[in-house]
Motif scaffolding. Sequence first.
Motif, PDB file in Angstrom:
ATOM      1  N   ASP A 125     -47.758 -45.899   2.744  1.00 20.79           N
ATOM      2  CA  ASP A 125     -47.210 -45.169   4.031  1.00 20.79           C
ATOM      3  C   ASP A 125     -46.044 -45.912   4.260  1.00 20.79           C
ATOM      4  OD1 ASP A 125     -47.410 -43.377   5.958  1.00 20.79           O
ATOM      5  OD2 ASP A 125     -48.637 -44.438   7.153  1.00 20.79           O
ATOM      6  N   HIS A 152     -42.816 -44.915   1.927  1.00 20.00           N
ATOM      7  CA  HIS A 152     -42.348 -43.819   1.751  1.00 20.00           C
ATOM      8  C   HIS A 152     -41.104 -43.405   1.183  1.00 20.00           C
ATOM      9  CE1 HIS A 152     -40.537 -43.156   5.708  1.00 20.00           C
ATOM     10  NE2 HIS A 152     -41.344 -44.169   6.051  1.00 20.00           N
ATOM     11  N   LYS A 191     -43.039 -38.684  10.537  1.00 17.15           N
ATOM     12  CA  LYS A 191     -43.768 -37.397   9.478  1.00 17.15           C
ATOM     13  C   LYS A 191     -44.361 -36.642  10.196  1.00 17.15           C
ATOM     14  CE  LYS A 191     -44.879 -41.177   5.708  1.00 17.15           C
ATOM     15  NZ  LYS A 191     -44.731 -42.545   6.500  1.00 17.15           N
ATOM     16  N   ASP A 208     -49.978 -34.233   1.153  1.00 17.76           N
ATOM     17  CA  ASP A 208     -49.095 -35.377   1.850  1.00 17.76           C
ATOM     18  C   ASP A 208     -47.501 -34.914   1.811  1.00 17.76           C
ATOM     19  OD1 ASP A 208     -50.960 -36.868   2.952  1.00 17.76           O
ATOM     20  OD2 ASP A 208     -50.677 -38.776   1.974  1.00 17.76           O
ATOM     21  N   THR A 257     -44.432 -33.631   3.412  1.00 17.81           N
ATOM     22  CA  THR A 257     -43.917 -33.546   4.925  1.00 17.81           C
ATOM     23  C   THR A 257     -42.636 -32.396   5.108  1.00 17.81           C
ATOM     24  OG1 THR A 257     -42.358 -35.120   4.366  1.00 17.81           O
ATOM     25  CG2 THR A 257     -44.315 -36.033   5.292  1.00 17.81           C
TER      26      THR A 257
END
Lengths: 228, 911
Positions: free
Chosen positions: B113, B116, B451, B459, B461
């Motif tokens: 995370d 990213h 995000k 996941d 975005t």
Amino acid sequence: MNTTQTTLARTPLHHWHIRHGARFVERDGWLVVDSYAATDVEPGEGSRGLLLTDLSSYAKISVLGNHVPAAVEALLGHGKPVEPLRVISFDMPCTGLACRLAADHLLLLSDVIDASSIIERLNQAGCAPHDVTSALAGFGVSGPETDPLLSSLTPLDPLAVSPGFCAETNLVGVHAVLVRPQDATRLQVYVAWDLGEYVWERLIQSGRSHGIKPIGLPGNKRRLPDCA
Amino acid sequence: MTASQSPALLAGCLVDRSRPVSFTYEDRAMPAFEGQSIAAALYAAGIRVFTRSFKYHRPRGLFCVSGDCPNCLMNVDGRPNVRTCVEPVRDGQIVRHQNAWPSLDWDVLNVFDKLHRFLPVGFYYKRFHKPRWLWPIFEHVVRHVAGLGKVDAHAGHETDAEIEHLHTDVCVIGGGRAGMQAAAEASGSGARVVLLERMPRLGGRSLLNNAQVAADEESKLLSDSRVTVHCNTTAFGLYEGNLIGACSDNRFLKIRAKDIIVCTGSRQQPFLFENNDLPGIFLGDGVLRLASLYGVVAGRRVVVLTENDEGHGLAKQLCELGMDVAAVVDQRSDGMQSPKQNSIPLLGSSSIVRARGRKRLEGVWVATWDQKAGTDKSSQKYIACDVLCMASARQPANELLLQAGMRFRHVDGRWSAEQQLEHIRAAGSVAGTEQARCAGKTTPTAAGNAKRFVCLCEDVTEKDIQQALAEGFDHIETLKRYTTVNMGPCQGKMCGLAAVEVCARGKTCEAGAVGTTTSRPPAAPVELGVLAAGHTHQPIRRTPLHHWHEAAGAQWLDAGQWKRPESYGDPEAEVRWVRTNVGLIDVSTLGKIELIGPDAAELLDRIYLNRWSDLKPGRVRYGAMCNEDGILIDDGVGTRLDAERFYITATTGNADAIVQWLELWRATWRLNVTILSQTSAFAAMNLAGPRSREILQRLTSIALSPAAFPYMTMREGQVAGVACRVFRIGFVGELGYEIHCPSSHAWGLWETLHDAGADCGLRPFGVEAQRILRLEKGHLIIGQDTDALSHPLEAGWEWMVRFDKPVFVGRDPLLRLKAMGPRARLVGFFMLDTERVPPEGCQVVEQGRPVGRLTSTRYSPTLRKSLGLAWVPANKAAIGQRFFIRWDGADAPAIIVPTPFYDTEGRRLKS
């Protein structure tokens, strides 16, 4: 040298019958089930539940190709055409059903074990009949639960096979011929001989919830009721 | 109020509080009640993080509570990816988290995370490909750290799933109020009706706000004899011919209906804002399901985000559940018809710009907002809450209709069916949304690294989609493939609309112009075990002698659908016995075909490589056939019964295919011949060995002397009183007779033969002994010694190919291959180490490079040598040439020898 030793013919379900306590009788060179010790059928039971009979010993004759019209003529006489998928009864030289599976395929289901008289008549008419008695296992399913049972086992809606009609379809994953004589609560199922035991077992297994019972040939008093 | 208090306050219409059950979660005992879902029970016990996300391993909590989103996937009793929000809890269940290490609460892989920026959309197409050796390592890592649950390959995954067929006049999919009304109407018109509902009870959304009405309608329908209701049944596919695929527990239902009415309803969609994936953020229906169905209240203080009047109704319901509604945030600047309810603070022309929290929601920032002007940062206001409900306009749950070919139009924020289909109709909210959208679910893009998740499954975005658009993936289908949006467990149910809207904004066009991605089955997840339901009941073909073999202790071999005796204990002893005495094998599985008609010989001439029209009645011929490319497809023997009648055999696995092949060419050439499959009609047994004539003569009046009944002839006559066709042939390389008789008489004949041969020591032998015997004789098996490239000119059958015939299947390619010369040869070989038998399939190598392969290998008890057949390069196929076999990391030497290995002149065969 023992060249004439007689061996009795057996249906593909012979050992299933033995395992389930069948009593056998000899009939026209075949060992057929007379009754099951464990599942004697009470009077009227056939009209309530579901009965299963091994019909494999009865003669089955196939006529193919352009011989079909001549065979229809020889057995049913002039002016009685059999449309594809129709089932018509005949009584000469013996009783039985003529099932027109396709325009070029007629399956004759005799009401007797020895069908030499039918073969003789068809040969005389030049119809080239094929004795497929040992090619097809046959079962009779009768009782009001017949359609609910078969409905769950085949992609074809059994209700679409009306009395006096037949159909070829997939039944529990194998090719099968379904024949419905005049009686809506009876259906005959024909599958390849070597698949007979598999299909029978599946019918028994799936039919438990419908109260299925195997019965011997005498219990099924009339195998092939008259058709229109 | 806390969630754990809620069971005392709420009943939950699916829950039976008189029946407590217990299951374990991460080795902890958990209390629950029958009817509750696993997730509801865990939520009541205080669990808030249910999964970690696919790529960034962010904590995720319950969201839709309808089995659509990926946020509750767990491992239940060893089954990965179970949607625990709808999976009923059962006593003794073992539930574990998945895709997190070491635990859900503290997942090391959450570091992604933070990283990213190094993992942008499509990063695996761009990163770690140089130097080339790096990619396999990286791919290995990616496959381990990303993804969902893992199937335990070592655990037993047996299933007793079954296929069940249903036939009906009308099938109604969806048991909400629209579905129940449709079923009642169809039944009223006299139709047989099947109603499918994926939940345990009928009622659909009405269970959430008016359970009594739903219950009344349900009981009325259940008492209707023409309606069959299947609850807990999910329809996942709508196929051609009005075939519906559905699953229910371990049943795979195949439903055929004359008419289909789809009443699958609609579903709310998530809004886009920063951190819109935090545990505690729900769809509005999700909170109501948790409470109304399972008796669990989601939290204490709630904010409702909406764009229509439904959100205000939701706020009222939440108040009635005892929750403190902190505010209703309505994106609309006008048209808010609902009055302020029960002093609930109402924030109009506002939206949520950010959610705060880590492993659970702590609060939200709300700002005044306008679709054109954007967010007014100066107006930001923080509201503390532990639950956020998103009550957006609804999207039709129309996956099945799209599969069937129905198209939906997106006009003014409303989806409606554009095109009707014959025999398939939509009813209820799936036919079109009840309320139009006002502003769209997406607030303008936030700056920085915030995000805003479009796709919770993968996941993806909002920024990922914008980047993909900038890279040129501006068609919704290519965008889907590049970003993987819509490709996760929800299959676009939660992200489809948002992806379209972000795409539309990026392209500055209307959402309707973007279109939608293709919907394909399954619309809902189906376990592979259910799809493989037919596999558990594969048809079994038994020869008429099956039970004899069983009683004799046969070890079984599956040969397609057939069960064949592989051996009766000691194959090598069986081989020795056939060579020195006599054995009997059941070969009923051979394909047997009769050809009748004036063109029968012509058809065989055109199908087989050799000539059949000159075959005299009573003679037997061996032949092989090729496909149109000259590739070997089958072989067998055949005989002429009379001028217009032939009887041929095919290999066990090819019987049905060869009948179809003959029918195809018969129809192509319009030949007057009838083709009759006799495989089931005839059983066959092979009596083989030096004493076979002696035994057979005891049971038949057919003259068996070599002069009267020579090799490669056939006689029809009685054997033990049974009408038979007796072939004098020898696949196993000994004096032998293959006896074909009606299947109904096979048992009696087999037993009579055994009795007659008892004093000679007649024994049965199985397929394994037969394979050794035929290999000693150098006979090849099509499909084992040949493959999809093998042709007769390389397999050593040049002698069979009659190019002087004007037509036969495969003639032209074989002529070209003949002109080219052979590339490889099928040769016989002995291993130099006579005791070691290399496995079939080993490579033939030359200077370390593969140049061929072994097709059959065995130890020969007769020759006391390890031998086999192998494909080798044609220029290395000379007798006496040595070659090497790569085996267990070493190269084992072998030498090419002539075949047959045994009885090279065929004296025993012809004796």
